[in-house]
Write a protein that holds these residues in place. Structure first.
Motif, PDB file in Angstrom:
ATOM      1  N   LYS A  71      82.165  44.551  45.141  1.00 32.80           N
ATOM      2  CA  LYS A  71      81.352  43.951  44.079  1.00 32.80           C
ATOM      3  C   LYS A  71      79.881  43.892  44.490  1.00 32.80           C
ATOM      4  N   SER A  72      79.614  43.372  45.677  1.00 35.61           N
ATOM      5  CA  SER A  72      78.233  43.239  46.151  1.00 35.61           C
ATOM      6  C   SER A  72      77.568  44.601  46.295  1.00 35.61           C
ATOM      7  N   MET A  73      78.303  45.577  46.828  1.00 35.68           N
ATOM      8  CA  MET A  73      77.749  46.914  47.025  1.00 35.68           C
ATOM      9  C   MET A  73      77.369  47.561  45.701  1.00 35.68           C
ATOM     10  N   LEU A  74      78.252  47.478  44.717  1.00 31.16           N
ATOM     11  CA  LEU A  74      77.980  48.101  43.424  1.00 31.16           C
ATOM     12  C   LEU A  74      76.834  47.393  42.698  1.00 31.16           C
ATOM     13  N   GLU A  75      76.799  46.072  42.756  1.00 28.99           N
ATOM     14  CA  GLU A  75      75.700  45.336  42.128  1.00 28.99           C
ATOM     15  C   GLU A  75      74.366  45.706  42.778  1.00 28.99           C
ATOM     16  N   SER A  76      74.354  45.848  44.094  1.00 31.67           N
ATOM     17  CA  SER A  76      73.137  46.216  44.804  1.00 31.67           C
ATOM     18  C   SER A  76      72.683  47.618  44.426  1.00 31.67           C
ATOM     19  N   GLU A  77      73.629  48.548  44.340  1.00 34.05           N
ATOM     20  CA  GLU A  77      73.277  49.927  43.995  1.00 34.05           C
ATOM     21  C   GLU A  77      72.786  50.035  42.549  1.00 34.05           C
ATOM     22  N   ILE A  78      73.379  49.263  41.657  1.00 33.55           N
ATOM     23  CA  ILE A  78      72.926  49.280  40.258  1.00 33.55           C
ATOM     24  C   ILE A  78      71.535  48.659  40.147  1.00 33.55           C
ATOM     25  N   THR A  79      71.254  47.651  40.960  1.00 38.43           N
ATOM     26  CA  THR A  79      69.906  47.071  40.989  1.00 38.43           C
ATOM     27  C   THR A  79      68.880  48.135  41.388  1.00 38.43           C
ATOM     28  N   LYS A  80      69.186  48.911  42.428  1.00 37.04           N
ATOM     29  CA  LYS A  80      68.289  49.992  42.850  1.00 37.04           C
ATOM     30  C   LYS A  80      68.144  51.036  41.743  1.00 37.04           C
ATOM     31  N   LEU A  81      69.250  51.346  41.086  1.00 34.21           N
ATOM     32  CA  LEU A  81      69.223  52.353  40.031  1.00 34.21           C
ATOM     33  C   LEU A  81      68.371  51.898  38.859  1.00 34.21           C
ATOM     34  N   ARG A  82      68.470  50.620  38.490  1.00 39.61           N
ATOM     35  CA  ARG A  82      67.656  50.097  37.384  1.00 39.61           C
ATOM     36  C   ARG A  82      66.167  50.253  37.695  1.00 39.61           C
ATOM     37  N   LYS A  83      65.790  49.931  38.921  1.00 40.77           N
ATOM     38  CA  LYS A  83      64.383  50.056  39.304  1.00 40.77           C
ATOM     39  C   LYS A  83      63.930  51.509  39.255  1.00 40.77           C
ATOM     40  N   SER A  84      64.782  52.404  39.715  1.00 45.42           N
ATOM     41  CA  SER A  84      64.455  53.824  39.698  1.00 45.42           C
ATOM     42  C   SER A  84      64.304  54.345  38.278  1.00 45.42           C
ATOM     43  N   LEU A  85      65.229  53.955  37.407  1.00 45.10           N
ATOM     44  CA  LEU A  85      65.161  54.396  36.014  1.00 45.10           C
ATOM     45  C   LEU A  85      63.943  53.816  35.319  1.00 45.10           C
ATOM     46  N   SER A  86      63.608  52.567  35.621  1.00 42.41           N
ATOM     47  CA  SER A  86      62.438  51.934  35.018  1.00 42.41           C
ATOM     48  C   SER A  86      61.159  52.644  35.440  1.00 42.41           C
ATOM     49  N   ALA A  87      61.073  52.994  36.731  1.00 43.08           N
ATOM     50  CA  ALA A  87      59.903  53.720  37.218  1.00 43.08           C
ATOM     51  C   ALA A  87      59.807  55.088  36.572  1.00 43.08           C
ATOM     52  N   GLY A  88      60.963  55.724  36.349  1.00 37.66           N
ATOM     53  CA  GLY A  88      60.969  57.033  35.705  1.00 37.66           C
ATOM     54  C   GLY A  88      60.468  56.966  34.275  1.00 37.66           C
ATOM     55  N   LEU A  89      60.835  55.903  33.546  1.00 37.10           N
ATOM     56  CA  LEU A  89      60.359  55.736  32.171  1.00 37.10           C
ATOM     57  C   LEU A  89      58.852  55.529  32.136  1.00 37.10           C
ATOM     58  N   LEU A  90      58.352  54.737  33.067  1.00 40.88           N
ATOM     59  CA  LEU A  90      56.911  54.486  33.104  1.00 40.88           C
ATOM     60  C   LEU A  90      56.149  55.748  33.461  1.00 40.88           C
ATOM     61  N   ASP A  91      56.674  56.520  34.409  1.00 42.50           N
ATOM     62  CA  ASP A  91      56.003  57.758  34.803  1.00 42.50           C
ATOM     63  C   ASP A  91      55.966  58.769  33.670  1.00 42.50           C
ATOM     64  N   SER A  92      57.030  58.757  32.851  1.00 44.96           N
ATOM     65  CA  SER A  92      57.081  59.697  31.730  1.00 44.96           C
ATOM     66  C   SER A  92      56.256  59.240  30.540  1.00 44.96           C
ATOM     67  N   GLY A  93      55.827  57.982  30.563  1.00 45.50           N
ATOM     68  CA  GLY A  93      55.031  57.457  29.456  1.00 45.50           C
ATOM     69  C   GLY A  93      55.847  56.789  28.379  1.00 45.50           C
ATOM     70  N   VAL A  94      57.187  56.901  28.440  1.00 39.59           N
ATOM     71  CA  VAL A  94      58.036  56.296  27.412  1.00 39.59           C
ATOM     72  C   VAL A  94      57.955  54.787  27.482  1.00 39.59           C
ATOM     73  N   GLY A  95      58.066  54.225  28.691  1.00 36.73           N
ATOM     74  CA  GLY A  95      58.023  52.785  28.845  1.00 36.73           C
ATOM     75  C   GLY A  95      56.685  52.193  28.486  1.00 36.73           C
ATOM     76  N   ALA A  96      55.590  52.951  28.722  1.00 36.40           N
ATOM     77  CA  ALA A  96      54.259  52.430  28.424  1.00 36.40           C
ATOM     78  C   ALA A  96      54.010  52.345  26.924  1.00 36.40           C
ATOM     79  N   LYS A  97      54.536  53.313  26.189  1.00 34.30           N
ATOM     80  CA  LYS A  97      54.315  53.351  24.740  1.00 34.30           C
ATOM     81  C   LYS A  97      55.231  52.389  23.993  1.00 34.30           C
ATOM     82  N   HIS A  98      56.463  52.308  24.436  1.00 37.05           N
ATOM     83  CA  HIS A  98      57.450  51.468  23.742  1.00 37.05           C
ATOM     84  C   HIS A  98      58.229  50.650  24.772  1.00 37.05           C
TER      85      HIS A  98
END
Length: 280
Positions: A197-224
Protein backbone atom coordinates in the motif's frame (compact mmCIF):
# COMPACT_ATOMS: atom_id res chain seq x y z
CA UNK A 1 -74.10 -10.23 0.45
CA UNK A 2 -73.52 -13.76 -0.92
CA UNK A 3 -70.93 -15.96 0.74
CA UNK A 4 -67.77 -16.70 -1.34
CA UNK A 5 -67.76 -20.09 -2.96
CA UNK A 6 -65.04 -22.67 -2.15
CA UNK A 7 -63.68 -22.16 -5.66
CA UNK A 8 -63.14 -18.41 -5.13
CA UNK A 9 -61.54 -19.07 -1.75
CA UNK A 10 -59.14 -21.55 -3.35
CA UNK A 11 -58.23 -19.09 -6.12
CA UNK A 12 -57.62 -16.34 -3.56
CA UNK A 13 -55.34 -18.57 -1.48
CA UNK A 14 -53.37 -19.62 -4.56
CA UNK A 15 -52.88 -15.99 -5.60
CA UNK A 16 -51.75 -14.96 -2.13
CA UNK A 17 -49.18 -17.78 -2.05
CA UNK A 18 -47.99 -17.77 -5.66
CA UNK A 19 -47.54 -14.04 -6.35
CA UNK A 20 -44.81 -13.49 -3.71
CA UNK A 21 -43.05 -16.66 -4.82
CA UNK A 22 -43.18 -15.57 -8.44
CA UNK A 23 -41.80 -12.13 -7.63
CA UNK A 24 -39.06 -13.70 -5.54
CA UNK A 25 -37.96 -15.95 -8.40
CA UNK A 26 -38.01 -13.08 -10.89
CA UNK A 27 -35.82 -10.90 -8.66
CA UNK A 28 -33.29 -13.48 -7.48
CA UNK A 29 -33.18 -16.18 -10.13
CA UNK A 30 -30.26 -14.64 -12.00
CA UNK A 31 -29.10 -15.98 -15.34
CA UNK A 32 -25.47 -16.12 -16.49
CA UNK A 33 -26.04 -12.98 -18.58
CA UNK A 34 -26.66 -10.88 -15.50
CA UNK A 35 -24.42 -12.59 -12.96
CA UNK A 36 -22.28 -10.18 -10.95
CA UNK A 37 -18.95 -9.53 -12.66
CA UNK A 38 -15.52 -9.07 -11.09
CA UNK A 39 -12.93 -7.45 -13.37
CA UNK A 40 -9.41 -8.83 -13.02
CA UNK A 41 -6.69 -6.30 -13.88
CA UNK A 42 -2.95 -6.02 -13.35
CA UNK A 43 0.48 -6.00 -15.00
CA UNK A 44 1.80 -8.97 -16.96
CA UNK A 45 3.36 -11.61 -14.77
CA UNK A 46 1.38 -10.69 -11.67
CA UNK A 47 -0.50 -14.00 -11.72
CA UNK A 48 -3.95 -13.00 -13.04
CA UNK A 49 -4.47 -15.92 -15.40
CA UNK A 50 -3.24 -18.41 -12.81
CA UNK A 51 -5.67 -16.86 -10.33
CA UNK A 52 -8.56 -17.24 -12.78
CA UNK A 53 -7.71 -20.91 -13.21
CA UNK A 54 -7.57 -21.39 -9.44
CA UNK A 55 -10.89 -19.60 -8.90
CA UNK A 56 -12.60 -21.61 -11.63
CA UNK A 57 -11.14 -25.10 -11.08
CA UNK A 58 -9.84 -25.02 -7.53
CA UNK A 59 -6.32 -25.82 -8.73
CA UNK A 60 -3.59 -24.15 -10.76
CA UNK A 61 -2.07 -25.20 -14.06
CA UNK A 62 0.42 -23.92 -16.60
CA UNK A 63 -0.73 -20.63 -18.13
CA UNK A 64 0.23 -18.34 -21.00
CA UNK A 65 0.19 -14.57 -21.21
CA UNK A 66 -3.33 -13.40 -22.03
CA UNK A 67 -3.79 -11.60 -25.35
CA UNK A 68 -7.54 -11.01 -25.17
CA UNK A 69 -10.13 -10.70 -22.36
CA UNK A 70 -11.42 -14.01 -21.04
CA UNK A 71 -14.50 -14.58 -18.88
CA UNK A 72 -15.28 -17.62 -16.74
CA UNK A 73 -18.14 -18.48 -14.40
CA UNK A 74 -17.11 -19.44 -10.89
CA UNK A 75 -18.83 -20.39 -7.65
CA UNK A 76 -17.88 -19.11 -4.23
CA UNK A 77 -16.60 -21.74 -1.78
CA UNK A 78 -19.37 -23.17 0.37
CA UNK A 79 -18.14 -21.50 3.56
CA UNK A 80 -17.62 -18.06 2.00
CA UNK A 81 -20.38 -15.70 3.19
CA UNK A 82 -22.22 -13.50 0.69
CA UNK A 83 -23.27 -10.05 1.85
CA UNK A 84 -26.57 -10.07 -0.03
CA UNK A 85 -27.54 -13.46 1.46
CA UNK A 86 -27.07 -12.70 5.15
CA UNK A 87 -30.86 -12.61 5.64
CA UNK A 88 -31.60 -15.53 3.33
CA UNK A 89 -32.24 -19.09 4.44
CA UNK A 90 -29.90 -21.80 3.10
CA UNK A 91 -33.08 -23.66 2.13
CA UNK A 92 -33.94 -20.88 -0.32
CA UNK A 93 -33.87 -22.43 -3.86
CA UNK A 94 -31.99 -19.37 -5.16
CA UNK A 95 -29.22 -19.72 -2.56
CA UNK A 96 -26.80 -21.47 -4.93
CA UNK A 97 -27.49 -18.98 -7.73
CA UNK A 98 -26.45 -16.07 -5.52
CA UNK A 99 -23.05 -17.67 -5.00
CA UNK A 100 -22.15 -17.65 -8.70
CA UNK A 101 -20.31 -14.86 -10.48
CA UNK A 102 -18.28 -14.03 -13.56
CA UNK A 103 -14.54 -13.34 -13.47
CA UNK A 104 -13.30 -11.34 -16.45
CA UNK A 105 -9.54 -11.61 -16.97
CA UNK A 106 -7.85 -8.85 -19.00
CA UNK A 107 -4.41 -8.72 -20.66
CA UNK A 108 -1.70 -6.95 -18.69
CA UNK A 109 0.65 -6.06 -21.55
CA UNK A 110 1.08 -2.31 -21.94
CA UNK A 111 -0.30 -2.29 -25.48
CA UNK A 112 -3.37 -4.32 -24.51
CA UNK A 113 -4.45 -2.53 -21.34
CA UNK A 114 -7.14 -0.62 -23.19
CA UNK A 115 -9.27 -3.77 -22.84
CA UNK A 116 -9.33 -3.32 -19.08
CA UNK A 117 -10.03 0.42 -19.22
CA UNK A 118 -12.88 -0.12 -21.67
CA UNK A 119 -14.33 -2.95 -19.57
CA UNK A 120 -14.74 -0.64 -16.57
CA UNK A 121 -17.57 1.17 -18.35
CA UNK A 122 -18.82 -1.65 -20.58
CA UNK A 123 -18.97 -4.74 -18.31
CA UNK A 124 -22.52 -5.67 -17.37
CA UNK A 125 -23.33 -5.78 -13.67
CA UNK A 126 -19.78 -4.89 -12.63
CA UNK A 127 -19.53 -5.34 -8.86
CA UNK A 128 -15.82 -4.83 -8.20
CA UNK A 129 -12.27 -4.79 -9.51
CA UNK A 130 -9.35 -6.95 -8.43
CA UNK A 131 -5.98 -5.42 -9.32
CA UNK A 132 -3.33 -8.12 -8.99
CA UNK A 133 0.28 -7.14 -8.28
CA UNK A 134 3.43 -9.20 -7.78
CA UNK A 135 4.41 -8.27 -4.22
CA UNK A 136 7.90 -9.67 -4.81
CA UNK A 137 8.35 -7.32 -7.77
CA UNK A 138 7.53 -4.23 -5.72
CA UNK A 139 10.57 -4.47 -3.43
CA UNK A 140 13.04 -1.60 -3.24
CA UNK A 141 15.45 -3.54 -5.46
CA UNK A 142 12.79 -3.82 -8.16
CA UNK A 143 11.53 -0.24 -8.33
CA UNK A 144 10.74 -0.57 -12.02
CA UNK A 145 8.06 -3.12 -11.19
CA UNK A 146 6.57 -0.76 -8.62
CA UNK A 147 6.58 2.12 -11.10
CA UNK A 148 4.86 0.12 -13.83
CA UNK A 149 2.25 -1.30 -11.45
CA UNK A 150 1.55 2.19 -10.07
CA UNK A 151 1.14 3.67 -13.55
CA UNK A 152 -1.39 1.02 -14.52
CA UNK A 153 -3.23 1.32 -11.20
CA UNK A 154 -3.27 5.11 -11.59
CA UNK A 155 -5.00 4.81 -14.97
CA UNK A 156 -7.58 2.36 -13.62
CA UNK A 157 -8.41 4.51 -10.59
CA UNK A 158 -8.53 7.67 -12.70
CA UNK A 159 -11.07 6.00 -14.97
CA UNK A 160 -13.20 5.17 -11.93
CA UNK A 161 -12.86 8.73 -10.67
CA UNK A 162 -13.95 10.13 -14.04
CA UNK A 163 -16.96 7.82 -13.89
CA UNK A 164 -18.03 9.68 -10.77
CA UNK A 165 -17.24 13.21 -11.98
CA UNK A 166 -18.52 13.00 -15.55
CA UNK A 167 -22.08 11.88 -14.80
CA UNK A 168 -24.90 13.72 -16.52
CA UNK A 169 -26.92 13.84 -13.31
CA UNK A 170 -26.13 14.93 -9.77
CA UNK A 171 -26.69 11.38 -8.57
CA UNK A 172 -23.42 9.71 -7.54
CA UNK A 173 -22.54 6.38 -9.19
CA UNK A 174 -22.75 3.25 -7.11
CA UNK A 175 -19.76 2.43 -4.95
CA UNK A 176 -17.03 0.54 -6.78
CA UNK A 177 -14.89 -1.65 -4.49
CA UNK A 178 -11.29 -2.22 -5.60
CA UNK A 179 -9.11 -4.95 -4.17
CA UNK A 180 -5.35 -4.72 -4.63
CA UNK A 181 -4.40 -8.38 -4.40
CA UNK A 182 -0.77 -8.56 -3.28
CA UNK A 183 0.20 -11.89 -4.83
CA UNK A 184 3.22 -14.16 -4.21
CA UNK A 185 3.47 -13.42 -0.49
CA UNK A 186 4.95 -16.89 -0.08
CA UNK A 187 8.21 -15.56 -1.56
CA UNK A 188 10.89 -14.29 0.83
CA UNK A 189 11.35 -11.02 -1.11
CA UNK A 190 7.64 -10.16 -1.22
CA UNK A 191 6.42 -7.03 0.53
CA UNK A 192 3.57 -7.49 3.06
CA UNK A 193 0.25 -5.86 2.24
CA UNK A 194 0.80 -2.66 4.32
CA UNK A 195 4.12 -2.00 2.56
CA UNK A 196 2.54 -2.71 -0.83
CA UNK A 197 0.00 0.00 0.00
CA UNK A 198 2.70 2.50 1.01
CA UNK A 199 4.84 1.70 -2.04
CA UNK A 200 1.99 2.16 -4.52
CA UNK A 201 0.77 5.37 -2.87
CA UNK A 202 4.32 6.75 -2.98
CA UNK A 203 4.77 5.84 -6.64
CA UNK A 204 1.42 7.37 -7.59
CA UNK A 205 2.42 10.55 -5.75
CA UNK A 206 5.58 10.73 -7.89
CA UNK A 207 3.55 10.01 -11.01
CA UNK A 208 1.06 12.80 -10.26
CA UNK A 209 3.90 15.30 -9.94
CA UNK A 210 5.44 14.09 -13.19
CA UNK A 211 2.16 14.31 -15.07
CA UNK A 212 1.46 17.76 -13.64
CA UNK A 213 4.87 19.00 -14.75
CA UNK A 214 4.25 17.54 -18.20
CA UNK A 215 0.95 19.43 -18.52
CA UNK A 216 2.60 22.69 -17.53
CA UNK A 217 5.48 22.17 -19.95
CA UNK A 218 3.03 21.49 -22.77
CA UNK A 219 1.05 24.62 -21.95
CA UNK A 220 -2.19 22.73 -21.26
CA UNK A 221 -2.08 23.30 -17.52
CA UNK A 222 -1.21 26.99 -17.92
CA UNK A 223 -4.16 27.70 -20.21
CA UNK A 224 -6.77 25.60 -18.44
CA UNK A 225 -5.43 24.73 -14.97
CA UNK A 226 -8.77 23.88 -13.38
CA UNK A 227 -9.89 21.65 -16.27
CA UNK A 228 -6.55 19.87 -16.46
CA UNK A 229 -6.54 19.15 -12.73
CA UNK A 230 -10.14 17.95 -12.56
CA UNK A 231 -9.88 15.62 -15.55
CA UNK A 232 -6.40 14.15 -15.15
CA UNK A 233 -5.54 14.54 -11.46
CA UNK A 234 -6.15 11.47 -9.33
CA UNK A 235 -7.40 12.12 -5.81
CA UNK A 236 -7.22 15.40 -3.97
CA UNK A 237 -5.86 18.33 -5.98
CA UNK A 238 -2.69 19.82 -4.53
CA UNK A 239 0.96 19.09 -3.83
CA UNK A 240 0.29 16.73 -0.93
CA UNK A 241 0.88 12.98 -1.04
CA UNK A 242 -1.63 10.64 -2.63
CA UNK A 243 -3.59 8.19 -0.51
CA UNK A 244 -6.18 5.61 -1.53
CA UNK A 245 -8.55 7.03 1.09
CA UNK A 246 -8.89 10.16 -1.08
CA UNK A 247 -10.93 8.14 -3.58
CA UNK A 248 -13.77 7.52 -1.14
CA UNK A 249 -15.08 10.93 -2.20
CA UNK A 250 -15.67 9.40 -5.63
CA UNK A 251 -17.32 6.22 -4.28
CA UNK A 252 -14.17 4.15 -4.88
CA UNK A 253 -13.22 1.99 -1.90
CA UNK A 254 -9.69 0.53 -2.12
CA UNK A 255 -8.50 -2.36 0.05
CA UNK A 256 -5.15 -4.20 0.00
CA UNK A 257 -5.00 -7.88 0.96
CA UNK A 258 -2.19 -10.40 0.59
CA UNK A 259 -2.17 -13.97 -0.64
CA UNK A 260 -0.52 -16.35 -3.07
CA UNK A 261 -1.88 -18.32 -6.01
CA UNK A 262 0.91 -20.90 -5.96
CA UNK A 263 3.54 -21.94 -3.43
CA UNK A 264 5.33 -24.82 -1.76
CA UNK A 265 2.49 -25.20 0.73
CA UNK A 266 -0.21 -24.60 -1.86
CA UNK A 267 -2.35 -21.55 -2.54
CA UNK A 268 -3.72 -19.11 0.00
CA UNK A 269 -6.46 -16.86 -1.39
CA UNK A 270 -9.04 -17.04 1.41
CA UNK A 271 -8.87 -13.30 2.08
CA UNK A 272 -9.58 -12.61 -1.59
CA UNK A 273 -12.55 -14.98 -1.62
CA UNK A 274 -13.92 -13.33 1.53
CA UNK A 275 -13.56 -9.90 -0.08
CA UNK A 276 -15.45 -11.07 -3.17
CA UNK A 277 -18.24 -12.47 -1.02
CA UNK A 278 -18.46 -9.22 0.94
CA UNK A 279 -19.30 -7.17 -2.19
CA UNK A 280 -21.88 -9.55 -3.72
Amino acid sequence: MPEPTPFLILISVLLVVSIPLLLHLIIYNTTSDTLPTILLIGPSGAGKTALVTLLERGRTSATRTSQTPHTVEVSLPVKTPVASSRFRSPNDPTWEVTKKLLIQDTPGHGKLRHYAIDSISKSQNLQGIVFVVDAADLSLEASEGARQAAEYLHDVLLQLQKRATSGKTSRAPKQMPVLIAANKLDLFTALPAPLVKSMLESEITKLRKSLSAGLLDSGVGAKHPDTAEEQDWLGEVGDGPFGFAQLQEFNVQVEILGGNVTGVDGSDIKQWWDWIGSIL
